[in-house]
Design a protein around this motif. Structure first.
Motif, PDB file in Angstrom:
ATOM      1  N   LYS A 166      -3.739  11.058   6.045  1.00 38.05           N
ATOM      2  CA  LYS A 166      -2.774  10.254   4.821  1.00 38.05           C
ATOM      3  C   LYS A 166      -3.950   9.302   4.619  1.00 38.05           C
ATOM      4  O   LYS A 166      -4.894   8.776   5.263  1.00 38.05           O
ATOM      5  CB  LYS A 166      -1.699   9.649   5.865  1.00 38.05           C
ATOM      6  CG  LYS A 166      -0.660  10.556   6.313  1.00 38.05           C
ATOM      7  CD  LYS A 166       0.618   9.615   6.775  1.00 38.05           C
ATOM      8  CE  LYS A 166       1.398  10.802   7.293  1.00 38.05           C
ATOM      9  NZ  LYS A 166       2.773  10.220   7.502  1.00 38.05           N
ATOM     10  N   TYR A 214       0.973  -1.207  -0.098  1.00 44.73           N
ATOM     11  CA  TYR A 214      -0.057  -0.220  -0.101  1.00 44.73           C
ATOM     12  C   TYR A 214       0.870   1.385   0.079  1.00 44.73           C
ATOM     13  O   TYR A 214       2.002   1.208   0.704  1.00 44.73           O
ATOM     14  CB  TYR A 214      -0.970   0.034   1.311  1.00 44.73           C
ATOM     15  CG  TYR A 214      -1.762  -1.241   1.388  1.00 44.73           C
ATOM     16  CD1 TYR A 214      -3.047  -1.249   0.967  1.00 44.73           C
ATOM     17  CD2 TYR A 214      -1.242  -2.545   1.954  1.00 44.73           C
ATOM     18  CE1 TYR A 214      -3.760  -2.431   0.735  1.00 44.73           C
ATOM     19  CE2 TYR A 214      -2.085  -3.549   2.043  1.00 44.73           C
ATOM     20  CZ  TYR A 214      -3.352  -3.543   1.473  1.00 44.73           C
ATOM     21  OH  TYR A 214      -4.027  -4.510   1.477  1.00 44.73           O
ATOM     22  N   LYS A 215       0.337   2.181  -0.564  1.00 43.37           N
ATOM     23  CA  LYS A 215       1.053   3.659  -0.479  1.00 43.37           C
ATOM     24  C   LYS A 215       0.111   4.747   0.225  1.00 43.37           C
ATOM     25  O   LYS A 215      -1.236   4.493   0.253  1.00 43.37           O
ATOM     26  CB  LYS A 215       1.327   4.146  -1.960  1.00 43.37           C
ATOM     27  CG  LYS A 215       2.082   5.209  -2.075  1.00 43.37           C
ATOM     28  CD  LYS A 215       2.427   5.674  -3.466  1.00 43.37           C
ATOM     29  CE  LYS A 215       3.272   7.080  -3.550  1.00 43.37           C
ATOM     30  NZ  LYS A 215       3.775   7.658  -4.837  1.00 43.37           N
ATOM     31  N   LYS A 216       0.936   5.284   1.000  1.00 40.45           N
ATOM     32  CA  LYS A 216       0.266   6.076   1.866  1.00 40.45           C
ATOM     33  C   LYS A 216       0.628   7.803   1.003  1.00 40.45           C
ATOM     34  O   LYS A 216       1.757   8.143   1.091  1.00 40.45           O
ATOM     35  CB  LYS A 216       0.621   6.483   3.123  1.00 40.45           C
ATOM     36  CG  LYS A 216      -0.104   5.033   3.846  1.00 40.45           C
ATOM     37  CD  LYS A 216       0.397   4.895   5.129  1.00 40.45           C
ATOM     38  CE  LYS A 216      -0.078   5.591   6.357  1.00 40.45           C
ATOM     39  NZ  LYS A 216       0.472   5.109   7.716  1.00 40.45           N
ATOM     40  N   ILE A 217      -0.368   8.562   0.793  1.00 37.20           N
ATOM     41  CA  ILE A 217      -0.028   9.930   0.659  1.00 37.20           C
ATOM     42  C   ILE A 217      -0.843  10.897   1.594  1.00 37.20           C
ATOM     43  O   ILE A 217      -1.899  10.634   2.191  1.00 37.20           O
ATOM     44  CB  ILE A 217      -0.617  10.196  -0.964  1.00 37.20           C
ATOM     45  CG1 ILE A 217      -1.980  10.126  -1.098  1.00 37.20           C
ATOM     46  CG2 ILE A 217       0.381   9.548  -1.924  1.00 37.20           C
ATOM     47  CD1 ILE A 217      -2.551  10.502  -2.367  1.00 37.20           C
TER      48      ILE A 217
END
Lengths: 69, 69, 69, 69, 69, 69, 69, 69, 69, 69, 69, 69
Positions: free
Chosen positions: J62, J6-9
């Motif tokens: 986030k 997973y990516k968190k922005i």
């Protein structure tokens, strides 16, 4: 009211093998008395030393489980 | 499995005397229902004020005890 | 509007005796100019050293008081 | 270069009496080997429990002292 | 004065194998020059990357040992 | 064992000029007694005030260096 | 009571030049209305951007001064 | 000197309705005595409980306003 | 929907000169590919050491920019 | 490899209405360009003030989404 | 001993409506088994996303209640 | 301008085996689209539980890579 509520308890698991084993030991122990455990969060990793090397891993986790309706 | 597991609970002890007494009061109270308490960690110190001076110390601690095998 | 609002100010009290005395000194001092102080929160404990032992306790607290309607 | 530099070391002092005594014990001990200690900062307060009450206060501090020119 | 005092030092251990090995490497290294190490606390886990995978684990710990009376 | 271990020490450098100079002063001072310093991390910036302006910058850093094999 | 009490206020100073100038601007400004400022602590450094580069440094500090007896 | 300086004060607003109302109540109250308020930052959300449900929201904020030149 | 949304990215800028230059270098670099950068927040200041003094400042910032409607 | 990543922005959503609306606005905006958003975490709540009351809620979150295999 | 002691437990309440409803749901649930709940503290706000918008608010709180004498 | 700039992105890697494997999985995944990854920092370790033991490790890391000149 159908929105679920979860409770989090704090445990310190121990192991002479690894961080992962200390966490798992705590969860296995908690499962003896709590049902529906869903997740854990690692809060602290520490340990004891004996004869100049790591003797025991002590890992504090929070464990979340769903409260029964 | 012989690796011990510990549980930590969070308590707020109070005292009109001192921080140490507030901590000790919480531990004495916890000992009524929990056995094998081993350690505590102070998390927060606060208090109430009355007539221009400290009235009550309120000290939040975590208390660690060993779960029975 | 009848919901109360509180203000928090930050003070550092000092004492050569104890942490509790340093906190109380700050609250007594604040009470000279602020009314309706209700609570305090300890934020930092530090101090000075002289001749190889603690000379002065310096305790930073936040003090909460109700604003007048 | 005449701007002073300070070093901070981390110690855990202990006492069966009080938080203040635990801090002072650590500073007295440090003064045996370090000169020019100027200040300390309390970082953590914890302790051990025996027979249902506080047995020992364990207070971790940072101690700052001036490095010799 | 018989209350023990402990000192904590901060080390970064490294290993290409695991977090546990990096911690143990630091403790083994510290044991070459410090006696009576009792415990450690993990403060940070990071590492380097090479060829698109983990190359080295870098684990910062605090190590506590008892100061000689 | 060829995995390197690093030690981190905490210093407060000072300067009447700038934050950068305070950091550099601490590192120059540390280099008198420690070899193989590799990196630093700024932990706190504070200072003293005199005559209504900044008098001295006090910058606390951690300094990392490699322990000799 | 002769133990001094200090008050800390929080300010954000600004400058188009540097972090140091932003801190100093806030202290000069505070000195217009507060006497006996003794120290400051940097709490946050941020800023605005214009035309693809730093336009203004915004540095939040706490400023400590002695309360009059 | 034309670089603006801002001051931040800490307030706890309350409301029986919502977090937003508690924040707004504090800002409305602060505006009675402070001009040029520009922003706020939420620092803590807590509240009291009565009859088994939320009774009052207590929201601590920092409020920033420009100091007059 | 006309309420603007902002994105924050994390960058580490470097400079052999100063903290300010490291921040500005990162913002200039980001401006090559991102438009409408509005603000930055400094998150960490560290650096490398060579020959007993600071060699390179490494400053981690978050950069906020408006997303296009 | 079938273990998901997973990516968190990090986004700052805004609204003149409520904290919830600011969060939702950011997620709706993110969904224009990112698929498979699963969760969000609130990191900061702040806002602007105009005419003595809250003008705009600014909520930094986030956002986590699964990377495509 | 008449100084009261309080216990704090950690819960995660959920709601598809709002942060306030998620907190209240947790408190209502806790009140089924715990008496004398006095206060709560919000520790974390997060949630799940479905179809490009907020689906469920998940708010972790600590709940304080007085232990029976 | 030849001072390098780095970008940090946040990823959550998963594994049913170990913390190390979860980290490595995230880095391998990131390497599919990002070149010049240099380092990572572990930010959070959590996981899911099934049938009374750890089912999946979820490790959030920041990954740093050099931006192309």
């Amino acid at each position: 009211m159908s929105d679920p509520t979860y409770k989090k308890i704090e445990l310190t698991g121990t192991s002479e093998e690894s961080i992962e084993a200390a966490v798992n030991n705590a969860i296995v122990k908690a499962s003896e008395s709590v049902r529906k455990i869903r997740w854990f969060e690692v809060k602290e990793v520490r340990g004891s030393v004996a004869e100049g090397k790591v003797h025991q891993w002590q890992v504090t986790i929070k464990v979340g489980f769903r409260l029964e309706d």
